[in-house]
Write an enzyme that holds these catalytic residues in place. Sequence first.
Site, short mmCIF file in Angstrom:
data_model
loop_
_atom_site.label_atom_id
_atom_site.label_comp_id
_atom_site.label_asym_id
_atom_site.label_seq_id
_atom_site.Cartn_x
_atom_site.Cartn_y
_atom_site.Cartn_z
N HIS A 219 -3.39 6.30 7.06
CA HIS A 219 -4.07 5.95 5.81
C HIS A 219 -5.45 6.11 5.56
O HIS A 219 -6.15 6.05 4.48
CB HIS A 219 -3.61 4.37 5.58
C1 UD1 Z 1 -8.89 -0.22 2.90
C2 UD1 Z 1 -10.09 -0.23 3.60
C3 UD1 Z 1 -9.81 0.46 5.17
C4 UD1 Z 1 -8.27 -0.42 5.53
C5 UD1 Z 1 -7.26 -0.14 4.49
C6 UD1 Z 1 -6.25 -0.94 4.84
C7 UD1 Z 1 -12.20 0.15 2.47
C8 UD1 Z 1 -13.31 1.10 2.37
N1 UD1 Z 1 -11.20 0.88 3.23
O1 UD1 Z 1 -8.51 1.32 2.65
O2 UD1 Z 1 -10.79 -0.10 5.88
O3 UD1 Z 1 -8.12 0.10 6.68
O4 UD1 Z 1 -7.87 -0.59 3.32
O5 UD1 Z 1 -4.94 -0.65 4.42
O6 UD1 Z 1 -12.26 -1.05 2.13
N2 UD1 Z 1 -3.70 1.87 -3.67
C9 UD1 Z 1 -2.50 1.59 -4.30
N3 UD1 Z 1 -2.11 0.20 -4.33
C10 UD1 Z 1 -2.72 -0.66 -3.67
C11 UD1 Z 1 -3.87 -0.35 -3.07
C12 UD1 Z 1 -4.16 0.95 -3.06
O7 UD1 Z 1 -1.84 2.54 -5.05
O8 UD1 Z 1 -2.23 -1.95 -3.64
C13 UD1 Z 1 -4.12 3.37 -3.43
C14 UD1 Z 1 -4.91 3.70 -4.66
O9 UD1 Z 1 -4.83 5.09 -5.07
C15 UD1 Z 1 -6.45 3.60 -4.10
C16 UD1 Z 1 -6.22 4.18 -2.56
O10 UD1 Z 1 -4.75 3.45 -2.33
O11 UD1 Z 1 -7.40 4.26 -4.89
C17 UD1 Z 1 -7.02 3.50 -1.89
O12 UD1 Z 1 -7.32 2.09 -1.81
P1 UD1 Z 1 -8.56 1.32 -1.44
O13 UD1 Z 1 -8.22 -0.14 -1.25
O14 UD1 Z 1 -9.83 1.95 -1.96
O15 UD1 Z 1 -8.62 1.68 0.28
P2 UD1 Z 1 -7.71 2.02 1.39
O16 UD1 Z 1 -7.53 3.37 1.86
O17 UD1 Z 1 -6.47 1.20 1.25
N1 UDP Z 2 1.15 -3.28 8.17
C1 UDP Z 2 2.25 -3.72 7.62
N2 UDP Z 2 3.11 -2.72 7.05
C2 UDP Z 2 2.99 -1.60 7.03
C3 UDP Z 2 1.88 -1.04 7.76
C4 UDP Z 2 1.16 -2.05 8.15
O1 UDP Z 2 2.38 -4.93 7.50
O2 UDP Z 2 3.80 -0.88 6.35
C5 UDP Z 2 0.27 -4.24 9.08
C6 UDP Z 2 -0.03 -3.81 10.47
O3 UDP Z 2 0.86 -4.41 11.22
C7 UDP Z 2 -1.31 -4.54 10.70
C8 UDP Z 2 -2.07 -4.39 9.51
O4 UDP Z 2 -1.11 -4.02 8.48
O5 UDP Z 2 -1.21 -5.93 11.00
C9 UDP Z 2 -3.01 -3.25 9.45
O6 UDP Z 2 -3.36 -2.82 8.23
P1 UDP Z 2 -3.74 -1.23 7.75
O7 UDP Z 2 -3.27 -0.37 8.80
O8 UDP Z 2 -3.49 -1.07 6.38
O9 UDP Z 2 -5.38 -1.40 8.10
P2 UDP Z 2 -6.36 -1.38 9.11
O10 UDP Z 2 -5.94 -2.17 10.66
O11 UDP Z 2 -6.49 0.17 9.71
O12 UDP Z 2 -7.67 -1.70 8.64
#
Ligand code: UD1
Ligand code: UDP
Length: 384
Positions: A219
């Site tokens: 991601h």
């Molecule tokens: C964010 C965090 C990242 C973390 C990740 C965990 C920042 C800068 N990044 O990244 O550090 O590892 O969360 O998962 O805060 N979207 C959906 N549904 C949702 C949420 C997001 O469709 O419920 C899609 C949208 O298109 C959005 C994109 O995901 O634009 C990115 O979401 P965003 O929260 O901006 O950043 P993440 O990539 O999720």
């Molecule tokens: N996770 C989850 N379901 C998924 C993928 C990840 O519950 O389909 C959990 C995972 O076990 C971990 C957390 O989400 O505890 C990690 O989140 P993510 O990878 O989104 O973010 P990061 O840790 O890189 O910030």
Amino acid sequence: MITLLTVVGARPQIIKAAALSRAIRSFFPDQIREYILHTGQHYDKNMSQVFFDELGIPEPDFNLSVGSASHGVQTARMIEGIEEKLLALKPDFLVVYGDTNSTLAGAVAAPKIHIPVVHIEAGLRSFNKSMPEEINRIMCDHASTLLFTPTPTGIKNLIKEGFQINSVPPFTSDNPACFHCGDVMYDNSLFFAQLAGSKSSIMEQNQLKVNEFILGTIHRDNNTDDPVRLTNIFRALNDISRNENLDVFLPLHPRTSKLLEKNLSGILLNEIRNNPHFKISPPVSFLDIIKLEKNARLIMTDSGGVQKESYFFEKPCIILRPETEWVELVENGTAIIADADKERILEAFSFFAENKTLSFPPVFGDGKAGIFICQQIIRAFDGV
Ligand code: UD1
Ligand code: UDP
């Protein structure tokens, strides 16, 4: 009674918050009152609500519903909303987790109105400021009053940036306190592992067999948004699954799902769709992912949380990033950094196929980080 406002927003923070909320409810209900603010950064049911339902976290007291937007817009909306709630609630501390935009927003809003910040998962550094998370981590740490690091490396990084480890109370943002406390995610993985074993049917639902699949998560923006990097990762996974007759299970973050069609070629997408071993799924719940992590042969990920969980559940891990904050995994030889490089991913897979004896000495604490954090918050409040 000490009042905390905990800010969550992204999936991993909601999961991390479960550990502290559980510690407060179980051991400190007469000393600490926690309010939860959800920024709304993640909002799909399987990125947010599922964790409140499954992990026993109290429903948020406030939800800012900021949704998705550019970094500046999203963070600004959060800061505005958090400040408003802080002014109304006047908590004794604001608690933030990790390194997302929700973390940064809390860390900017609170100290300016003299509310001390507690940063859980402090001190981690990738030393790569092209990651938005690295900017968030550094800024949050330097605005915090109580900093809790999951690993000794976190403390070393803070010392290098000028933090004192022997500061004495009263603690303030000018005189912060740094503690190595272990990892709240380790608390959670221990606590929920048994429940996952009995409750999750994700393996049966997807016809996955113990030790006969790779679990992958992708991601990070530098992977999802770059067609070359995303292609390299998917080509490597497709080749391994075809050559080894091995299932690949990918619960995909919505960010990645939305970019597959745009950033992978039609030919590769067809190859993947015609590969019966390649199983793409929406994001799964925490109990489901724990079950998958415990039963996978190997994990490939660019997630911080999933990297660590590979270690908790003693699985080899291929890290799809150029570096990691969780250096202990690489130093122990149980994780290999392969970046988004197809050849390096294939080499790392072969290495783990040939080297099956890995050791996983404890580095993430004793599963009681949440309790330790509560104790330190109480001491800091009392000025001792
Ligand atoms: C964010 C965090 C990242 C973390 C990740 C965990 C920042 C800068 N990044 O990244 O550090 O590892 O969360 O998962 O805060 N979207 C959906 N549904 C949702 C949420 C997001 O469709 O419920 C899609 C949208 O298109 C959005 C994109 O995901 O634009 C990115 O979401 P965003 O929260 O901006 O950043 P993440 O990539 O999720
Ligand atoms: N996770 C989850 N379901 C998924 C993928 C990840 O519950 O389909 C959990 C995972 O076990 C971990 C957390 O989400 O505890 C990690 O989140 P993510 O990878 O989104 O973010 P990061 O840790 O890189 O910030």
